[in-house]
Motif scaffolding. Structure first.
Motif, mmCIF file in Angstrom:
data_model
loop_
_atom_site.group_PDB
_atom_site.id
_atom_site.type_symbol
_atom_site.label_atom_id
_atom_site.label_comp_id
_atom_site.label_asym_id
_atom_site.label_seq_id
_atom_site.Cartn_x
_atom_site.Cartn_y
_atom_site.Cartn_z
ATOM 1 N N ALA A 7 54.480 -69.141 -45.327
ATOM 2 C CA ALA A 7 52.994 -68.566 -45.386
ATOM 3 C C ALA A 7 51.906 -69.352 -45.260
ATOM 4 O O ALA A 7 50.917 -69.161 -44.746
ATOM 5 N N PHE A 8 52.022 -70.326 -46.355
ATOM 6 C CA PHE A 8 50.918 -71.563 -46.464
ATOM 7 C C PHE A 8 50.833 -72.008 -45.049
ATOM 8 O O PHE A 8 49.588 -72.429 -44.627
ATOM 9 N N VAL A 10 51.306 -71.435 -42.110
ATOM 10 C CA VAL A 10 50.886 -70.365 -41.115
ATOM 11 C C VAL A 10 49.285 -70.175 -41.512
ATOM 12 O O VAL A 10 48.361 -70.303 -40.423
ATOM 13 N N ARG A 11 49.035 -70.056 -42.604
ATOM 14 C CA ARG A 11 47.485 -70.075 -43.065
ATOM 15 C C ARG A 11 46.562 -71.359 -42.448
ATOM 16 O O ARG A 11 45.661 -71.038 -42.054
ATOM 17 N N VAL A 12 47.195 -72.414 -42.795
ATOM 18 C CA VAL A 12 46.722 -73.482 -42.361
ATOM 19 C C VAL A 12 46.572 -73.816 -40.826
ATOM 20 O O VAL A 12 45.683 -74.100 -40.265
ATOM 21 N N GLU A 14 46.411 -71.255 -38.945
ATOM 22 C CA GLU A 14 45.225 -70.129 -38.728
ATOM 23 C C GLU A 14 43.918 -70.778 -38.763
ATOM 24 O O GLU A 14 42.787 -70.545 -38.021
ATOM 25 N N ALA A 15 43.571 -71.411 -39.981
ATOM 26 C CA ALA A 15 42.283 -72.137 -40.235
ATOM 27 C C ALA A 15 42.040 -73.138 -38.974
ATOM 28 O O ALA A 15 40.835 -73.308 -38.639
ATOM 29 N N ARG A 16 42.983 -73.936 -38.595
ATOM 30 C CA ARG A 16 42.715 -74.982 -37.514
ATOM 31 C C ARG A 16 42.250 -74.103 -36.287
ATOM 32 O O ARG A 16 41.562 -74.448 -35.664
ATOM 33 N N ARG A 18 40.874 -71.007 -36.088
ATOM 34 C CA ARG A 18 39.412 -70.791 -36.082
ATOM 35 C C ARG A 18 38.447 -71.765 -35.912
ATOM 36 O O ARG A 18 37.391 -71.505 -35.173
ATOM 37 N N ASN A 47 39.502 -75.684 -42.871
ATOM 38 C CA ASN A 47 40.445 -76.408 -42.436
ATOM 39 C C ASN A 47 41.016 -77.670 -43.085
ATOM 40 O O ASN A 47 41.951 -77.706 -43.352
ATOM 41 N N LEU A 50 42.534 -76.869 -46.603
ATOM 42 C CA LEU A 50 43.837 -76.225 -46.495
ATOM 43 C C LEU A 50 44.673 -77.346 -46.110
ATOM 44 O O LEU A 50 45.732 -77.422 -46.700
#
Length: 70
Positions: A7-8, A10-12, A14-16, A18, A47, A50
């Motif tokens: 999950a971490f 995936v969040r990274v 997603e930040a990239r 964005r 980004n 993270l």
């Protein structure tokens, strides 16, 4: 846990995404405003933070300081 680590990751990602989305949006503007640049900077900083945290977590696991529970 492995699920938390994934999950971490995936969040990274997603930040990239964005950050890159904002950069591409601004690339179509002739004169981006200070607010536009501020949004881009905030997205880049988020980004970068993270990515650094993820890499540190990955190093801890690779070095065997901790293990991932299933």
């Amino acid at each position: 846990t492995r699920d938390a680590f994934m999950a971490f990751a995936v969040r990274v990602a997603e930040a990239r995404a964005r950050y890159l989305k904002i950069a591409l949006e601004l690339s179509s503007l002739t004169n981006p405003t200070a607010d536009d640049i501020g949004r881009l900077k905030a997205a880049r900083e988020a980004n970068d933070e993270l990515v650094h945290a993820f890499e540190a977590t990955k190093r801890v696991i690779e070095r065997g300081y901790t293990t991932l529970a299933r």
